[in-house]
Design an enzyme around this catalytic site. Structure first.
Site, PDB file in Angstrom:
ATOM      1  N   TYR A 194      40.471 -48.840   4.999  1.00  0.00           N
ATOM      2  CA  TYR A 194      40.402 -47.648   4.160  1.00  0.00           C
ATOM      3  C   TYR A 194      41.511 -47.299   3.168  1.00  0.00           C
ATOM      4  CZ  TYR A 194      37.202 -44.255   2.364  1.00  0.00           C
ATOM      5  OH  TYR A 194      36.108 -43.509   1.623  1.00  0.00           O
ATOM      6  N   HIS A 221      40.358 -61.118  -0.665  1.00  0.00           N
ATOM      7  CA  HIS A 221      41.628 -61.626  -0.994  1.00  0.00           C
ATOM      8  C   HIS A 221      41.751 -62.940  -0.036  1.00  0.00           C
ATOM      9  CE1 HIS A 221      45.738 -62.637  -2.417  1.00  0.00           C
ATOM     10  NE2 HIS A 221      46.219 -61.879  -1.598  1.00  0.00           N
ATOM     11  N   GLU A 228      53.117 -47.679 -27.531  1.00  0.00           N
ATOM     12  CA  GLU A 228      52.179 -48.133 -28.469  1.00  0.00           C
ATOM     13  C   GLU A 228      51.455 -49.371 -27.765  1.00  0.00           C
ATOM     14  OE1 GLU A 228      52.224 -50.197 -32.985  1.00  0.00           O
ATOM     15  OE2 GLU A 228      54.065 -49.449 -32.017  1.00  0.00           O
TER      16      GLU A 228
END
Length: 347
Positions: free
Chosen positions: A38, A123, A247
């Protein structure tokens, strides 16, 4: 399954339109899905499955993450158990432990992999480098993978927003003849936007390359290099951070994520267009040899071994915190903390 054209190459993808949630529920109606771990992926995948109406339980060791599971509504003795009991109860065991934890816990999981069960990963690390991890599943189980292309937090957030995070999927062993439908049903159940096909090895090598490359390692290196050059030439921290990071993340990334880089080039100033077109080549030529070296290190298992050796050290957490503290307290990210506080939505 639909064939989609990606830059002239056809790939198989599965969308939620052609594999609806109702179909996924029907396929898994008699299954008990045991989510083991978890931490990063466990909360998002388990809660999305629960909210989508699947029979799901969680297996977790006592500690902070166990307490988090309780806070998230998992009930001890009903839907929350120790790892062994959850593995015993589950017909599908979703192994969502960290790579280091999988190595440690594997003997306890393997004991409950009785014939016909499914062993699920998000994975490919433990299976791809099984010679280093010792994780070798029995031949009489389905061995499957669904790997969301983002964090468990993003998976959960996008699910709650009614969106989906794209995921790859793979079937390594099909003992029952139902491995593929189980995989796709789980992929839809956890809230994937669409699913694209891979293998355990391809997922593991691309994932480790991405983390060390453009997703985290390379992007930090690039941002820091530009920030340092600006600062060394008299620009203030605020100016250097805004021109380097703010930006990019707040203005440009959402736009080229939505419309593509060609659109971005077409919708900026002519000065920016010319400079970007002229300099993308030198950056590419400088960076590609580094990426090739990185990929070779991943492919041969060197990066996996470094990770295993590092994570197995008793002082791993302390050393990690030292490195993260240095990153956090660097001038660039201290400037970033100030810039984030000044964002209108954060005030």
């Amino acid at each position: 399954m639909a064939k989609m054209n990606f830059g002239g190459v056809e790939e198989t993808v599965i969308t939620r339109d052609e594999f609806p949630l109702e179909k996924a529920r029907e396929i898994l109606k008699d299954e008990t899905i045991a989510v083991i771990g978890y931490g990063v992926q466990g909360p998002g995948q388990s809660m999305n499955l629960r909210d989508n109406g699947f029979n799901v339980i969680v297996g977790q060791r006592p500690g902070k993450t166990y307490d988090k599971a309780v806070a998230d509504g998992w009930v001890p003795g009903e839907t929350l158990f120790g790892i062994e009991e959850a593995c015993q109860r589950g017909t599908i065991i979703m192994c969502l432990l960290s790579d280091a934890a999988v190595i440690d816990v594997w003997p306890r999981i393997k004991e409950y992999l009785t014939p016909g069960k499914a062993l699920y990963f998000s994975h490919g690390f433990a299976i791809t480098w099984s010679d280093r991890t010792g994780v070798v599943p029995p031949a009489d189980v389905d061995l499957i993978l669904v790997a969301p292309k983002g964090s468990g937090t993003s998976l959960r957030t996008m699910f709650l927003e009614g969106r989906g995070l794209n995921s790859s999927y793979a079937v390594e062993q099909d003992y029952t003849g139902r491995a593929l439908e189980r995989t796709l049903a789980l992929g839809i159940g956890i809230g994937s936007g669409y699913l694209f096909e891979t293998t355990f090895r391809r997922e593991a090598t691309s994932d480790l390359t991405g983390e060390r490359g453009s997703l985290m390692g390379a992007i930090q290196g690039l941002l820091l290099a530009q920030y340092e050059v600006l600062r060394e030439n008299g620009h203030t921290p605020s100016e250097a951070f805004n021109e380097t990071v703010e930006e990019l993340t707040q203005s440009l990334m959402p736009l080229f994520a939505k419309n593509g880089m060609d659109w971005m080039y077409a919708n900026c100033s002519t000065t920016a267009q010319r400079g970007a077109l002229d300099w993308m080549g030198p950056f590419h030529d400088a960076i590609k040899p580094v990426v090739e070296k990185l990929y070779a290190s991943v492919k041969c298992g060197n990066e996996a071994q470094i990770s295993i050796d590092s994570n197995s050290q008793p002082d791993y957490r302390e050393k990690l915190e030292e490195e993260l503290k240095a990153l956090r307290e660097s001038e660039m990210w201290q400037a970033g903390a100030t810039v984030r506080r000044l964002r209108p939505e954060d005030n």
